[in-house]
Write an enzyme that holds these catalytic residues in place. Sequence first.
Site, PDB file in Angstrom:
ATOM      1  N   TYR A   1       9.727  86.911  35.814  1.00 22.56           N
ATOM      2  CA  TYR A   1       9.896  86.662  37.247  1.00 22.56           C
ATOM      3  C   TYR A   1      11.297  87.059  37.695  1.00 22.56           C
ATOM      4  O   TYR A   1      12.235  87.140  36.899  1.00 22.56           O
ATOM      5  CB  TYR A   1       9.627  85.192  37.590  1.00 22.56           C
ATOM      6  CG  TYR A   1      10.708  84.216  37.192  1.00 22.56           C
ATOM      7  CD1 TYR A   1      11.746  83.893  38.066  1.00 22.56           C
ATOM      8  CD2 TYR A   1      10.698  83.611  35.937  1.00 22.56           C
ATOM      9  CE1 TYR A   1      12.741  82.997  37.716  1.00 22.56           C
ATOM     10  CE2 TYR A   1      11.682  82.712  35.568  1.00 22.56           C
ATOM     11  CZ  TYR A   1      12.709  82.410  36.465  1.00 22.56           C
ATOM     12  OH  TYR A   1      13.708  81.521  36.103  1.00 22.56           O
ATOM     13  N   CYS A   2      11.428  87.336  38.993  1.00 29.79           N
ATOM     14  CA  CYS A   2      12.726  87.557  39.622  1.00 29.79           C
ATOM     15  C   CYS A   2      12.762  86.701  40.885  1.00 29.79           C
ATOM     16  O   CYS A   2      12.205  85.598  40.889  1.00 29.79           O
ATOM     17  CB  CYS A   2      12.965  89.043  39.905  1.00 29.79           C
ATOM     18  SG  CYS A   2      11.798  89.800  41.049  1.00 29.79           S
ATOM     19  N   GLN A   3      13.378  87.173  41.932  1.00 26.78           N
ATOM     20  CA  GLN A   3      13.435  86.372  43.146  1.00 26.78           C
ATOM     21  C   GLN A   3      12.132  86.455  43.935  1.00 26.78           C
ATOM     22  O   GLN A   3      11.620  85.441  44.421  1.00 26.78           O
ATOM     23  CB  GLN A   3      14.614  86.818  44.027  1.00 26.78           C
ATOM     24  CG  GLN A   3      14.905  85.920  45.215  1.00 26.78           C
ATOM     25  CD  GLN A   3      15.422  84.548  44.812  1.00 26.78           C
ATOM     26  OE1 GLN A   3      15.837  84.330  43.670  1.00 26.78           O
ATOM     27  NE2 GLN A   3      15.377  83.603  45.734  1.00 26.78           N
TER      28      GLN A   3
ATOM     29  N   PHE B   1      11.002  83.302  41.977  1.00 22.18           N
ATOM     30  CA  PHE B   1      11.754  82.061  42.140  1.00 22.18           C
ATOM     31  C   PHE B   1      11.697  81.548  43.575  1.00 22.18           C
ATOM     32  O   PHE B   1      11.679  80.336  43.809  1.00 22.18           O
ATOM     33  CB  PHE B   1      13.199  82.288  41.708  1.00 22.18           C
ATOM     34  CG  PHE B   1      14.037  81.039  41.697  1.00 22.18           C
ATOM     35  CD1 PHE B   1      13.834  80.059  40.736  1.00 22.18           C
ATOM     36  CD2 PHE B   1      15.013  80.835  42.659  1.00 22.18           C
ATOM     37  CE1 PHE B   1      14.589  78.901  40.734  1.00 22.18           C
ATOM     38  CE2 PHE B   1      15.783  79.689  42.660  1.00 22.18           C
ATOM     39  CZ  PHE B   1      15.575  78.712  41.698  1.00 22.18           C
TER      40      PHE B   1
END
Length: 471
Positions: free
Chosen positions: A424-426, A452
């Site tokens: 995952y990232c933002q 996130f």
Amino acid sequence: MFLRQLWDEALAQASYFIGCPATREALVIDPTRDVDRYRALAQQFGYRIVAVTETHIHADFLSGSRELAEQTGATLYLSGCGDAEWSYRWAPDGAVLLHTGDSFRVGHVLVTVFHTPGHTPEHLCFAVIDRGRGATQPMGLFTGDFLFVGDVGRPDLLESAVGEQGKAQSAAQQLFESLQLLEHFPDFVLVWPGHGAGSACGKALGAVPHSTVGYERRYNPALQISDRERFIAYVLSGQPEPPLYFARMKRLNRDGVPPLKKLPRPRAMTLDVVRQMPEVWLVDTRPWEFFRQGHLDGALFAPFARALPTVVASYVPEDAPIVLVARHRWLEDIVRWLARVGVDKLLGYVEPEELERSGRLRSVEVIGTEDIDTLRRRHDVLFLDVRDRSEYEAGHLPGAYHAPYARLPQYLGQLPREAELVVYCQSGERSAYAAAYLQRAGFRVRLYGGGFAEWVRYGGEVVRSEPFGGA
């Protein structure tokens, strides 16, 4: 004075073409490796390139200074400053090495040199006075990576990108001293920077193409800090992770860039031909919704957008052969973007329609927030946060390991092969690049598409701590 900015949207990088209308002579500052575009501009407006220079040894793209000077017969002006490790090793006979106070003319345009170490030891800025209009004070300052709109050049790259430990602190101190130079320029002096928003050469670059010394003096956050120690702490904090390919760019720009001569011309290929080339790296430039539904085994995801050169140059080994999945009309831009970061071995391309006729495609499983709790209870699942370090430290999913996407190849040996990775990232973009790379490397991968940001909106538990993963 004639001035044109040549902007690279993918790298958020600016080159400059400055001409004297009276003599039709021109100077190019910070050219990229595809030098034909500067020659085309000179021909279009009736100028002759007589001088080529650059502000510093770049980290994010390959310089075209030497090749442009050789092709045009121009005088090459390079920094004579720096230290034994970071100064030009390829400077040819006839190159003019510059120091603070030196000057040279391009027709009636006077260029004065200032040594501004900090971002790099050898960094120069150039003040220009338009003598042809009777001016006695500078119109503007070409600041390279010294001063940006709303930011200053990051001083940590020799440490964070190249690996020279202990350099960041002293470079930040040098940058603080160099910024005092601005006190000697009137407010009206224009600032023409080397980068804008989207570049990894700073942390808060503005999207405006130019500014003035007065505006930056008043509103640039870094210039509001008069205390040296506070400035050092500020400028070293929150910098984005430098892409892995930066170290290679620094080395080549210092030691000598291989001549491009002409741009690669990838040839059209069929899937049958590509499948007989196991040594190639496949780079799929289609949008995410098409890639996730079906892509060739081993393909990287690098969509036809500004992140493409960063993803490819960071993930594909140096000099490895590449086949693109791309539309023919995209090739001109893709070839130029990749040439600027030293990716030249483009053997061919496959039109996206070719994939639709293939029955052997892979997909990337995308999960939602509703799946997270179940996966967190499994012992064979590892959550992988591929955002920048500062983002991770500000808050991440419980138990998540940190490995920034643009430096992911450094972390492969630390990731457990037996685990299933939830990346995952933002908000899903950077994690998509990472998921495809990890899938190619043989990992079982799922992508948390909402990232996130969605986890926080959902009310999920957030941990704020120092990252425990790192290379």
